[in-house]
Design a protein around this motif. Structure first.
Motif, PDB file in Angstrom:
ATOM      1  N   PHE A 224      -3.570   3.966  -4.754  1.00 37.61           N
ATOM      2  CA  PHE A 224      -2.471   3.485  -5.588  1.00 37.61           C
ATOM      3  C   PHE A 224      -1.285   4.439  -5.527  1.00 37.61           C
ATOM      4  O   PHE A 224      -0.129   4.014  -5.399  1.00 37.61           O
ATOM      5  N   VAL A 225      -1.568   5.736  -5.613  1.00 38.69           N
ATOM      6  CA  VAL A 225      -0.494   6.727  -5.516  1.00 38.69           C
ATOM      7  C   VAL A 225       0.167   6.657  -4.138  1.00 38.69           C
ATOM      8  O   VAL A 225       1.402   6.685  -4.019  1.00 38.69           O
ATOM      9  N   PHE A 226      -0.646   6.544  -3.100  1.00 39.11           N
ATOM     10  CA  PHE A 226      -0.103   6.467  -1.742  1.00 39.11           C
ATOM     11  C   PHE A 226       0.657   5.168  -1.516  1.00 39.11           C
ATOM     12  O   PHE A 226       1.631   5.136  -0.761  1.00 39.11           O
ATOM     13  N   ALA A 227       0.209   4.080  -2.156  1.00 40.26           N
ATOM     14  CA  ALA A 227       0.929   2.815  -2.024  1.00 40.26           C
ATOM     15  C   ALA A 227       2.326   2.923  -2.615  1.00 40.26           C
ATOM     16  O   ALA A 227       3.297   2.382  -2.066  1.00 40.26           O
ATOM     17  N   LEU A 228       2.440   3.630  -3.731  1.00 41.83           N
ATOM     18  CA  LEU A 228       3.763   3.884  -4.297  1.00 41.83           C
ATOM     19  C   LEU A 228       4.594   4.736  -3.340  1.00 41.83           C
ATOM     20  O   LEU A 228       5.805   4.542  -3.204  1.00 41.83           O
ATOM     21  N   GLY A 229       3.914   5.686  -2.667  1.00 39.57           N
ATOM     22  CA  GLY A 229       4.613   6.499  -1.669  1.00 39.57           C
ATOM     23  C   GLY A 229       5.084   5.676  -0.478  1.00 39.57           C
ATOM     24  O   GLY A 229       6.163   5.926   0.070  1.00 39.57           O
ATOM     25  N   ARG A 230       4.287   4.680  -0.087  1.00 37.66           N
ATOM     26  CA  ARG A 230       4.661   3.814   1.043  1.00 37.66           C
ATOM     27  C   ARG A 230       5.869   2.950   0.710  1.00 37.66           C
ATOM     28  O   ARG A 230       6.577   2.501   1.607  1.00 37.66           O
TER      29      ARG A 230
ATOM     30  N   VAL B 283       2.695   9.266   4.328  1.00 41.90           N
ATOM     31  CA  VAL B 283       1.624   8.362   3.910  1.00 41.90           C
ATOM     32  C   VAL B 283       1.230   7.441   5.058  1.00 41.90           C
ATOM     33  O   VAL B 283       0.040   7.173   5.276  1.00 41.90           O
ATOM     34  N   TRP B 284       2.211   6.945   5.788  1.00 47.78           N
ATOM     35  CA  TRP B 284       1.910   6.073   6.929  1.00 47.78           C
ATOM     36  C   TRP B 284       1.043   6.801   7.950  1.00 47.78           C
ATOM     37  O   TRP B 284       0.111   6.212   8.514  1.00 47.78           O
ATOM     38  N   SER B 285       1.323   8.076   8.177  1.00 55.69           N
ATOM     39  CA  SER B 285       0.542   8.859   9.139  1.00 55.69           C
ATOM     40  C   SER B 285      -0.906   8.987   8.679  1.00 55.69           C
ATOM     41  O   SER B 285      -1.839   8.895   9.485  1.00 55.69           O
ATOM     42  N   TYR B 286      -1.085   9.207   7.385  1.00 60.26           N
ATOM     43  CA  TYR B 286      -2.445   9.297   6.843  1.00 60.26           C
ATOM     44  C   TYR B 286      -3.197   7.984   7.038  1.00 60.26           C
ATOM     45  O   TYR B 286      -4.351   7.972   7.497  1.00 60.26           O
TER      46      TYR B 286
ATOM     47  N   GLU C 268      -2.962   0.212   1.841  1.00 61.25           N
ATOM     48  CA  GLU C 268      -2.282  -0.952   2.406  1.00 61.25           C
ATOM     49  C   GLU C 268      -2.508  -2.204   1.565  1.00 61.25           C
ATOM     50  O   GLU C 268      -1.606  -3.044   1.422  1.00 61.25           O
ATOM     51  N   ILE C 269      -3.700  -2.335   1.003  1.00 62.07           N
ATOM     52  CA  ILE C 269      -3.979  -3.496   0.149  1.00 62.07           C
ATOM     53  C   ILE C 269      -3.089  -3.471  -1.087  1.00 62.07           C
ATOM     54  O   ILE C 269      -2.463  -4.468  -1.450  1.00 62.07           O
ATOM     55  N   LEU C 270      -3.018  -2.312  -1.742  1.00 65.18           N
ATOM     56  CA  LEU C 270      -2.216  -2.197  -2.951  1.00 65.18           C
ATOM     57  C   LEU C 270      -0.725  -2.262  -2.633  1.00 65.18           C
ATOM     58  O   LEU C 270       0.059  -2.785  -3.432  1.00 65.18           O
TER      59      LEU C 270
END
Length: 241
Positions: free
Chosen positions: A38-44, A55-58, A105-107
């Motif tokens: 969820f945190v990474f989705a906000l970053g994306r 985040v995309w690289s991760y 990616e889902i979130l």
């Protein structure tokens, strides 16, 4: 050789005990993976390009490599960096990192499905970013991501069987140990498969319940919203009269 499921019945308590570890591993790693995702989705979806690229690289790295490789790397390569982990903590770390990549990616898809106009309207009335996420974005995104999220959860639960390769005594490793000593592979693996089927069927049932619960068309207005709506309708009628 004839099938003899009495052997499987004898070892069923041992397999059910291992199933508890499987459930724990699935729930813990999915919970951690969802929180990170969820945190990474906000970053994306951030306006900062450096953060989006990081985040995309991760996501690119962990979605593009097998979960089995993540398990091996955390368990066997971590000691090279001075970190020695037992099998279960290593499995939790590896599977959480893998789960986070998919959940990101889902979130993200759910977050981006929320119309930008709603976010801009919330900003216009002075809502802070955190409150916008809680009150505007998250409630709508949850409804959208339930089917892909639960499908991923089901796959993730089955993937816990891979933890057996680093000696985590979950259901699959326990089943292998049992049929290695009894030479009843078909019977033991059939029971193990049935247990996995029960677990995934429970998750499927949870998915259907969540879809109905979050479907506005299915559940209609809440009692509070209905009272407010009827009250507003009565007021408008009185004004017209």
């Amino acid at each position: 050789m004839e099938l003899d499921f009495s052997v499987a019945w004898t070892y069923l308590p041992v397999m059910l005990e291992a199933t508890l570890l499987t459930i724990m591993l699935a729930l813990v790693t999915q919970t951690i993976g969802t929180s990170i995702g969820f945190v990474f989705a906000l970053g994306r979806t951030s306006r900062f390009g450096v953060l989006r690229f990081a985040v995309w690289s991760y996501v690119w790295l962990f979605r593009g490599t097998p979960v089995l490789l993540h398990l091996f790397f955390v368990y066997y390569a971590a000691p090279l960096f001075g970190v020695t982990l037992d099998a279960l903590p290593a499995a939790i770390i590896a599977m959480s990192l893998s789960s986070a990549a998919y959940n990101t990616e889902i979130l993200r898809s759910g977050i981006q499905a929320v119309h930008k106009g709603q976010i801009e309207a919330a900003e216009a009335v002075g809502m802070r970013y955190g409150r916008i996420v809680r009150r505007v974005v998250a409630p709508q995104a949850i409804r959208i991501v339930i089917p892909p999220y639960m499908s991923n959860f089901i796959s993730h639960t089955k993937n816990t069987s891979l933890a057996s390769v680093i000696t985590v005594p979950e259901l699959m490793l326990t089943s292998q140990m049992v049929y290695s000593s009894t030479y009843r592979a078909i019977e033991i693996l059939s029971v193990a498969g049935l247990i996995y089927l029960v677990l995934t069927s429970c998750l499927t049932g949870l998915q259907l319940w969540l879809e109905r619960r979050t479907s506005y068309e299915a559940r209609g207005m809440s009692r509070r919203r209905r009272r407010q709506f009827l009250g507003a309708s009565d007021a408008s009628v009185r004004m017209e009269a």
